[in-house]
Motif scaffolding. Structure first.
Motif, PDB file in Angstrom:
ATOM      1  N   GLY A  72      54.607  52.903  48.386  1.00  0.00           N
ATOM      2  CA  GLY A  72      53.685  52.042  47.662  1.00  0.00           C
ATOM      3  C   GLY A  72      53.582  52.378  46.185  1.00  0.00           C
ATOM      4  N   ASN A 116      54.214  49.901  43.130  1.00  0.00           N
ATOM      5  CA  ASN A 116      53.077  49.636  42.255  1.00  0.00           C
ATOM      6  C   ASN A 116      53.379  49.995  40.814  1.00  0.00           C
ATOM      7  OD1 ASN A 116      50.708  48.329  43.040  1.00  0.00           O
ATOM      8  ND2 ASN A 116      50.061  50.056  44.313  1.00  0.00           N
ATOM      9  N   ALA A 166      49.297  49.375  51.809  1.00  0.00           N
ATOM     10  CA  ALA A 166      49.110  49.580  50.382  1.00  0.00           C
ATOM     11  C   ALA A 166      47.833  48.947  49.859  1.00  0.00           C
ATOM     12  CB  ALA A 166      50.313  49.033  49.612  1.00  0.00           C
ATOM     13  N   ASP A 167      47.354  47.864  50.508  1.00  0.00           N
ATOM     14  CA  ASP A 167      46.142  47.201  50.034  1.00  0.00           C
ATOM     15  C   ASP A 167      44.878  47.824  50.607  1.00  0.00           C
ATOM     16  OD1 ASP A 167      45.825  45.082  48.105  1.00  0.00           O
ATOM     17  OD2 ASP A 167      44.733  43.974  49.617  1.00  0.00           O
ATOM     18  N   TYR A 223      50.956  41.170  41.119  1.00  0.00           N
ATOM     19  CA  TYR A 223      51.722  42.317  40.645  1.00  0.00           C
ATOM     20  C   TYR A 223      51.459  43.607  41.400  1.00  0.00           C
ATOM     21  CZ  TYR A 223      47.402  42.152  37.866  1.00  0.00           C
ATOM     22  OH  TYR A 223      46.098  42.027  37.462  1.00  0.00           O
ATOM     23  N   ASP A 224      50.656  43.591  42.491  1.00  0.00           N
ATOM     24  CA  ASP A 224      50.506  44.808  43.280  1.00  0.00           C
ATOM     25  C   ASP A 224      51.409  44.741  44.503  1.00  0.00           C
ATOM     26  OD1 ASP A 224      49.239  43.052  44.973  1.00  0.00           O
ATOM     27  OD2 ASP A 224      47.306  44.082  44.979  1.00  0.00           O
ATOM     28  N   VAL A 225      51.402  45.806  45.306  1.00  0.00           N
ATOM     29  CA  VAL A 225      52.312  45.868  46.455  1.00  0.00           C
ATOM     30  C   VAL A 225      52.033  44.741  47.437  1.00  0.00           C
ATOM     31  CG1 VAL A 225      53.107  47.272  48.393  1.00  0.00           C
ATOM     32  CG2 VAL A 225      52.598  48.354  46.210  1.00  0.00           C
ATOM     33  N   ASN A 230      57.757  55.274  38.192  1.00  0.00           N
ATOM     34  CA  ASN A 230      56.669  55.952  38.868  1.00  0.00           C
ATOM     35  C   ASN A 230      56.368  57.295  38.212  1.00  0.00           C
ATOM     36  OD1 ASN A 230      54.729  56.064  41.053  1.00  0.00           O
ATOM     37  ND2 ASN A 230      56.004  57.650  41.958  1.00  0.00           N
ATOM     38  N   ARG A 261      50.996  42.046  34.547  1.00  0.00           N
ATOM     39  CA  ARG A 261      49.656  42.634  34.500  1.00  0.00           C
ATOM     40  C   ARG A 261      49.169  42.805  33.062  1.00  0.00           C
ATOM     41  NH1 ARG A 261      46.589  46.585  37.687  1.00  0.00           N
ATOM     42  NH2 ARG A 261      48.239  46.631  39.255  1.00  0.00           N
ATOM     43  N   GLY A 275      54.544  47.075  38.861  1.00  0.00           N
ATOM     44  CA  GLY A 275      53.464  46.173  38.485  1.00  0.00           C
ATOM     45  C   GLY A 275      52.570  46.757  37.415  1.00  0.00           C
ATOM     46  N   ARG A 276      52.254  48.034  37.527  1.00  0.00           N
ATOM     47  CA  ARG A 276      51.353  48.661  36.567  1.00  0.00           C
ATOM     48  C   ARG A 276      51.954  48.733  35.174  1.00  0.00           C
ATOM     49  NH1 ARG A 276      47.008  50.466  38.994  1.00  0.00           N
ATOM     50  NH2 ARG A 276      47.047  50.852  41.248  1.00  0.00           N
ATOM     51  N   ALA A 287      56.623  43.783  37.524  1.00  0.00           N
ATOM     52  CA  ALA A 287      56.458  43.500  38.956  1.00  0.00           C
ATOM     53  C   ALA A 287      57.599  42.659  39.514  1.00  0.00           C
ATOM     54  CB  ALA A 287      55.127  42.804  39.203  1.00  0.00           C
TER      55      ALA A 287
END
Length: 589
Positions: A293, A297, A240-241, A86-88, A331, A115, A300-301, A305
């Motif tokens: 990003g 994100n 992004a990671d 679920y992250d970028v 966002n 998430r 997902g947050r 996602a």
């Protein structure tokens, strides 16, 4: 505590020589030398480099077997499920394989865990659902799975073919999948073990395309996919990671950002639009890290996602515009929720001597949103200069935690040292997540903090900053900044060049800007040259600078602010202190 400023050695003769050999300005040559690139050959490779200089994807440990299984499944008409995260990084990795498989006519779908409801990683329950729908399918993970030993056993029992592609820290036992792709498989050599999940998926997709090529020749559509879509998505995931932007990662991001500016797909074009980024002016790693990003994100947050993957995978412009607009709204919601958690956590630390004096921050609350605790933990780690873990508690007494490191501390190893108190955990040195019962949090805090105190003593290298050069403001021209940009893309382990200018004056009173005056804007003067400087998240500096009696020294990065076809040089103020002459005079009084 104040940051130590470490000035890198300056060798005038070496700077002059390298500048002449490369045909660059002395300032650029100084930065190259400061970063260990002293000879013409290594500096030229750093400034140049082609996408074909990447290590052949076939050399990635496990990729040959994985690509063969995927290609066979495509040719056999079997259903393939891409199981993401679920992250970028997880979204972009899923989109890479999904677009690759669809391009070859595969019957492919995807699953991304929620998430909030599922948590991270491969889940046995979802594998049983997939098997019940179609037991003959192949499941391929991206950005997860290398620690899912029990879940891989479930897949085998169900008769599912399982391919794992991941980059997270593997445990002592690898999952018994049909194929495992990972940059750091035991006994296998790969030159860059810091590839993210999307970087791994990019190599897998490349090999799948090669195996499915007609007579060994890639179709034009497949070439375009690898040259534009796949490399763009891999670049987004890499930035992004926050994996090191050196070596192969840097090369991948450099070409991915160029491809994003030149030919974004429908989803990314819509995302650029809502973020207010004009690709004709170029797309930078900072655009990804701070604008693109976070919008992905946010999905997902806040538990959606799937919409991020759909946006990245769609070719429908209308659907892309709708999804990008919705992610932009999410966002905004994420920012408000995150600010509330950060404010409350800071207040709790400051109000408790026990927490304030502890070697690490470990806090839990039932009102905190689990989707933002990771980024909030990062804010706490930065503010209090120590590792931080925040836990969002559920009504049933369980908790989902997320942590961020500080000063080079191995966060994954720290949680492992207190593993008896957690139900599960995963991650890497800089960031990690865990599941924990509410009644175990105090014991975990004690054990974790004891481990930090016993094993972690931040070195100067962890807390100080390296100054690439001392400069005069009149040296920081637009052509100089454009040439320095050739050292990018900038990110982890390849930071933007940092400079110091001394004996500066305030050309006008400093002021706050942004919501609630969270940021600083000030004009600085040195002799006859004036420049605007901004410091994000440093609104508290307004009062301190306004009360400064005398000149200051500033540590900053430089950038070009482009607006309506015009550009101007600005300083990104990172730190400051009273000028040495003035500080010495004050100390003597």
């Amino acid at each position: 505590m104040p940051q130590a400023w470490r000035f890198r050695p300056h060798d005038t003769a070496a700077v002059t020589r390298l500048a002449g050999e490369l045909g660059v300005a002395p300032l650029t040559a100084q930065v190259l030398i400061a970063r260990g690139l002293r000879d013409r050959e290594s500096a030229a490779v750093f400034l140049g480099g082609k996408l074909t200089d990447l290590t052949p994807p076939a050399d990635l440990p496990g990729v040959a077997d994985a690509a063969a299984r995927l290609a066979d499944a495509v040719l056999a008409g079997r259903r393939i499920t891409v199981y993401g995260d679920y992250d970028v990084d997880g979204m972009t990795a899923a989109a890479i394989l999904l677009r690759c498989l669809h391009l070859h006519g595969a019957e492919a779908d995807f699953h991304v865990p929620c998430r909030l409801a599922d948590g991270y990683g491969l889940k046995a329950g979802r594998l049983r659902e997939l098997a019940a729908e179609d037991a003959g399918r192949l499941v391929v993970t991206v950005d997860c799975g290398v620690a899912s030993v029990a879940e891989a056993d479930v897949a085998r029992e169900l008769g599912l073919e399982l391919v794992v592609t991941d980059h997270h820290t593997p445990g002592d036992t690898l999952p018994a999948a049909d194929a495992v792709v990972h940059p750091a498989l035991p006994g296998r050599e790969w030159p860059d073990r810091h590839a993210c999940g999307a970087g791994v998926a990019f190599r897998v997709a490349w090999e799948v395309c090669r195996r499915l090529a007609d007579g060994g020749t890639l179709r034009p559509a497949v070439k375009d996919f690898l040259t534009y879509d796949a490399v763009t998505l891999a670049a987004l995931g890499t930035v992004a990671d926050v994996v090191p932007l050196v070596g192969e990662n840097r090369l991948l991001v450099r070409y991915g950002l160029r491809a994003l500016a030149a030919r974004p797909n429908a989803g990314l074009r819509a995302l650029l639009d809502v973020a207010g980024i004009d690709p004709r002016e170029g797309v930078t790693a900072e655009h990804v890290g701070f604008q693109l990003g976070p919008r992905l994100n946010a999905a997902g947050r806040l538990g959606q996602a799937r919409l991020g993957v759909e946006l990245l995978a769609t070719d429908d412009e209308g659907r892309a515009e709708h999804l990008a607009g919705y992610l932009d709204t999410l966002n905004g919601d994420r920012k408000r929720i995150e600010q509330k958690v950060v404010r409350e956590a800071k207040e709790r630390v400051k109000a408790s001597p026990e927490f304030l004096d502890a070697p690490a921050v470990v806090l839990a609350d039932a009102d905190w949103h689990p989707g933002v605790i990771g980024i909030a933990a990062g804010r706490l780690a930065e503010r209090f200069e120590r590792p931080a873990i925040l836990v969002a508690l559920d009504a049933d007494g369980s908790g989902q935690g997320s942590g961020r490191s500080h000063g080079g501390f191995d966060l994954y190893g720290g949680i492992a040292a207190a593993a008896e108190y957690v139900e599960s955990f995963g991650g890497h040195r800089a960031a990690a997540g865990l599941r924990i019962r509410a009644d175990q949090i105090d014991a975990f805090r004690d054990a974790f903090c004891a481990h930090v105190a016993e094993t972690h003593a931040p070195a100067e290298a962890d807390l100080g900053v390296d100054i690439d050069a001392e400069v005069l403001l009149d040296e920081i021209t637009a052509p100089a900044v454009r040439e320095l940009d050739r050292l990018g893309p900038f990110g982890a382990e390849n930071k933007k060049p940092g400079f110091v200018a001394t004996n500066l004056e305030l050309a006008e009173p400093p002021r706050g800007m942004g919501e609630g005056g969270r940021h600083l804007s000030v004009r600085l003067r040195q002799f006859r040259t004036e420049m605007r400087a901004v410091a994000f998240g440093r609104g508290e500096w307004v009062e301190k600078l306004a009360g400064l009696d005398g000149p200051l020294d500033a540590y900053f990065a430089v950038e070009l602010n482009r607006w309506q076809g015009r550009e101007r040089v600005e300083l990104r103020l990172l730190d400051w202190r009273p000028s040495a002459v003035r500080a010495d005079a004050l100390a003597a009084t």
